[in-house]
Scaffold this motif. Structure first.
Motif, PDB file in Angstrom:
ATOM      1  N   VAL A 262       8.521  36.781  69.184  1.00  0.00           N
ATOM      2  CA  VAL A 262       9.762  36.040  69.054  1.00  0.00           C
ATOM      3  C   VAL A 262       9.548  34.701  69.707  1.00  0.00           C
ATOM      4  CG1 VAL A 262      12.180  35.985  69.683  1.00  0.00           C
ATOM      5  CG2 VAL A 262      11.065  38.144  69.172  1.00  0.00           C
TER       6      VAL A 262
ATOM      7  N   SER B 138       9.868  31.872  71.970  1.00  0.00           N
ATOM      8  CA  SER B 138      10.439  31.749  73.301  1.00  0.00           C
ATOM      9  C   SER B 138      11.572  30.740  73.218  1.00  0.00           C
ATOM     10  CB  SER B 138       9.343  31.253  74.215  1.00  0.00           C
ATOM     11  OG  SER B 138       9.835  31.043  75.497  1.00  0.00           O
TER      12      SER B 138
ATOM     13  N   LEU C 160       5.142  31.018  72.363  1.00  0.00           N
ATOM     14  CA  LEU C 160       5.600  32.311  71.853  1.00  0.00           C
ATOM     15  C   LEU C 160       5.418  33.373  72.919  1.00  0.00           C
ATOM     16  CD1 LEU C 160       3.909  32.195  68.348  1.00  0.00           C
ATOM     17  CD2 LEU C 160       6.352  32.178  68.762  1.00  0.00           C
ATOM     18  N   GLN C 161       6.442  34.098  73.204  1.00  0.00           N
ATOM     19  CA  GLN C 161       6.320  35.214  74.126  1.00  0.00           C
ATOM     20  C   GLN C 161       6.679  36.472  73.362  1.00  0.00           C
ATOM     21  OE1 GLN C 161       5.024  34.689  77.039  1.00  0.00           O
ATOM     22  NE2 GLN C 161       6.465  33.850  78.522  1.00  0.00           N
ATOM     23  N   PRO C 162       5.915  37.539  73.515  1.00  0.00           N
ATOM     24  CA  PRO C 162       6.323  38.778  72.865  1.00  0.00           C
ATOM     25  C   PRO C 162       7.648  39.255  73.450  1.00  0.00           C
ATOM     26  CG  PRO C 162       4.106  38.953  73.777  1.00  0.00           C
ATOM     27  CD  PRO C 162       4.697  37.683  74.276  1.00  0.00           C
ATOM     28  N   LEU C 163       8.459  39.880  72.619  1.00  0.00           N
ATOM     29  CA  LEU C 163       9.751  40.351  73.094  1.00  0.00           C
ATOM     30  C   LEU C 163       9.553  41.485  74.091  1.00  0.00           C
ATOM     31  CD1 LEU C 163      12.822  40.182  72.736  1.00  0.00           C
ATOM     32  CD2 LEU C 163      12.619  41.868  70.933  1.00  0.00           C
ATOM     33  N   VAL C 164      10.214  41.405  75.206  1.00  0.00           N
ATOM     34  CA  VAL C 164      10.097  42.439  76.228  1.00  0.00           C
ATOM     35  C   VAL C 164      11.060  43.566  75.887  1.00  0.00           C
ATOM     36  CG1 VAL C 164      10.247  42.907  78.684  1.00  0.00           C
ATOM     37  CG2 VAL C 164       9.677  40.620  77.908  1.00  0.00           C
TER      38      VAL C 164
ATOM     39  N   GLU D  70       6.598  40.893  65.621  1.00  0.00           N
ATOM     40  CA  GLU D  70       7.264  41.194  66.874  1.00  0.00           C
ATOM     41  C   GLU D  70       7.307  39.992  67.798  1.00  0.00           C
ATOM     42  OE1 GLU D  70       5.252  45.523  67.067  1.00  0.00           O
ATOM     43  OE2 GLU D  70       6.382  44.861  68.798  1.00  0.00           O
TER      44      GLU D  70
ATOM     45  N   THR E 221       4.513  44.328  78.424  1.00  0.00           N
ATOM     46  CA  THR E 221       4.545  42.878  78.228  1.00  0.00           C
ATOM     47  C   THR E 221       4.396  42.112  79.532  1.00  0.00           C
ATOM     48  OG1 THR E 221       6.199  43.417  76.575  1.00  0.00           O
ATOM     49  CG2 THR E 221       5.744  41.111  76.940  1.00  0.00           C
TER      50      THR E 221
END
Lengths: 324, 180
Positions: free
Chosen positions: A12, A14, B80-84, A10, B67
């Protein structure tokens, strides 16, 4: 080493970049990521408490060398909704009036360590210059006649919201093409996302490099509008014009202005867009601007959501520089 | 890779939890289920169905994306950012007992974030926590009110919860740290 159960599938990537300077360097995947994130951001604006702590403790400077109402307030609201601390620099009252250069202004700010700078400047490439000097993430809010990436992103978001997609739509952009950074950003985005793009203006307002974008160029507005899914109007930017591009505003509006009658040539579910500010009666009639096909006000509210998405996605990337 | 809970076991466990919820709350008129994205959401919806089977009452159900409330936003070393995703809570949470539903309880930080998010939405009468798996190693003083299964784990282990609605099957798998 995450301490929360975040499944790798999960996560993604950035926007793997420090700055957002233009659409030209973005991939279709990155554009889609911004639009998807903006959908979640839009929901925050419908809550009673329109705030999330995502950018808490981050400082964002809005450095606007050119006048702006909607873009600056849009960014400011977006920043505040993410709980960032905002700083608005109004150039008229800053030391730039005393002759301080862009570079010195930026270095002075940099010494106070803002996390992000939102920059609007009259010179194309100003953001690129700043990016080389400043560690802060730079978001281009409009540089000269080069690009206005967040505008194109909110336009794409609005189109996708109404039409469900961008690919395969006929999008007609009508107006001052030569002086428009909004146009350039939109052309990059629409062509990357597979839309059939038409541009229309008097020949004097069509820049020569239109060919390289792979768009259809016409000076007959009826051809542009016929069967269009989206009609986007651009303002005639008198403040940027020095030569005589056409004989009079009235002639422009007679030949190119978007009226209800011309609009009938488009598809029945066409949407009308305009980045603002509008000059009613020139590029767009009041009936069309206020009519049922207009999504102009949606563009404004979507602007906040899209800018929140950009700020959030770049905030993750800012630390990326330190690790690298 | 041991499967710690298969589909049947998960089904029976959720049925049991649904009964516990009805029992402990002495009825369900003032409760609502809110699933924490992602997999807490289908689990919450299943619980709502089981509760409806038991009580003939439809419990309002919502989805919460936390998130924006995580304490590790922008700390990921490689950006990396988790998908909101969207939060969808279409009912008022004021004066309701909210059952927060998540798949795994680990450090407790996700629950902390979910509590912050909920408080921004309104003032619930109470909040109870429902988890399918509790794997220990709490870093905050957080505990679950209803637990499907306690699974002792090492910090390097990973617990994969899969649900039909997202992964096309129901299972809980424990992957030991050496393997990954």
């Amino acid at each position: 080493m995450t301490t929360q159960q975040v499944e790798p599938a999960e996560q993604v990537t950035s926007l793997r970049r420090k700055d957002l300077l233009g659409i030209e360097e973005l991939s279709a995947e990155e554009i889609t990521l911004v639009l998807d994130t903006a959908e979640a951001m839009k929901e925050i604006g419908s809550r009673t408490i329109k705030k999330v702590p995502a950018l808490r403790g981050k400082t964002v400077v809005n450095l606007f060398f050119e006048p702006s109402t909607r873009t600056r307030t849009s960014f400011e609201i977006a920043e505040k909704r993410l709980s960032a601390d905002t700083l608005n620099i109004a150039i008229g009252t800053s030391s730039v009036v005393k002759g301080e250069t862009l570079v010195d202004t930026a270095l002075t700010l940099e010494a106070m360590a803002p996390d992000m700078i939102v920059l609007r400047h009259q010179s194309s490439g100003a953001g690129h210059l700043l990016s080389r000097i400043c560690k802060s993430a730079i978001i281009n809010a409009g540089d000269g006649t080069h690009e206005h990436p967040t505008q194109a992103l909110l336009d794409a978001f609005t189109i996708r919201e109404r039409k469900g997609r961008l690919a395969g739509l006929k999008v007609a952009i009508i107006g001052d093409l030569v002086h428009s950074r909004v146009l350039r950003s939109n052309l990059h985005l629409l062509t990357k996302m597979g839309a059939e793009t038409w541009v229309c203006a008097p020949p004097t307002l069509v820049p020569p490099e239109m060919r390289r974008f792979g768009v259809v160029v016409t000076s007959v507005v009826e051809e542009a509008v016929r069967d269009a899914d989206v009609v986007m109007l651009l303002r005639i930017q008198l403040e940027r014009m020095e030569g005589a591009y056409f004989s009079s505003l009235r002639e422009y509006s007679t030949v190119f202005g978007m009226t209800e009658e011309r609009l009938r040539l488009a598809k029945p579910d066409v949407i009308i867009m305009h980045p603002g500010p509008m000059t009613r009666g020139v590029e767009i009639s009041s009936e069309v601007a206020d009519g049922p096909y207009s999504v102009i006000l949606d563009q404004v509210s979507n602007g906040v959501a899209v800018r929140m998405a950009v700020l959030y996605l770049l905030a993750g990337g800012a630390d990326h520089e330190e690790a690298a | 890779m041991p499967i710690v809970m298969d589909a049947d076991r998960i089904g029976r466990t959720l049925t049991r939890i649904a009964h516990e919820i009805v029992e402990r709350n002495k009825g369900v008129e003032d409760i609502a289920l809110i699933g924490v994205r992602r997999r807490g959401v289908p689990i919450a919806k299943r619980l709502a169905r089981f509760i409806a089977d038991i009580t003939s009452h439809d419990v309002p159900t919502g989805a919460l994306d936390i998130t924006m409330y995580r304490d590790d936003v922008s700390r990921h070393a490689v950006g990396l950012q988790p998908l909101v995703r969207r939060t969808e809570v279409s009912f008022s949470i004021d004066d309701r007992k909210i059952l927060l539903v998540d798949d795994v309880l680990y450090t407790g930080r996700t629950t902390r974030a979910a509590l912050d998010a909920l408080i921004d939405f309104g003032r619930p009468k109470a909040i109870q926590l429902v988890v399918l798996v509790d794997r220990g190693h709490r870093e905050l003083p957080i505990r679950a009110d209803y637990v499907g299964k306690n699974i002792p784990t090492a910090p390097t282990d990973v617990v994969h919860v899969r649900v039909q609605e997202i992964d096309d099957r129901d299972e809980v798998e424990l992957v030991s740290g050496g393997a990954a």
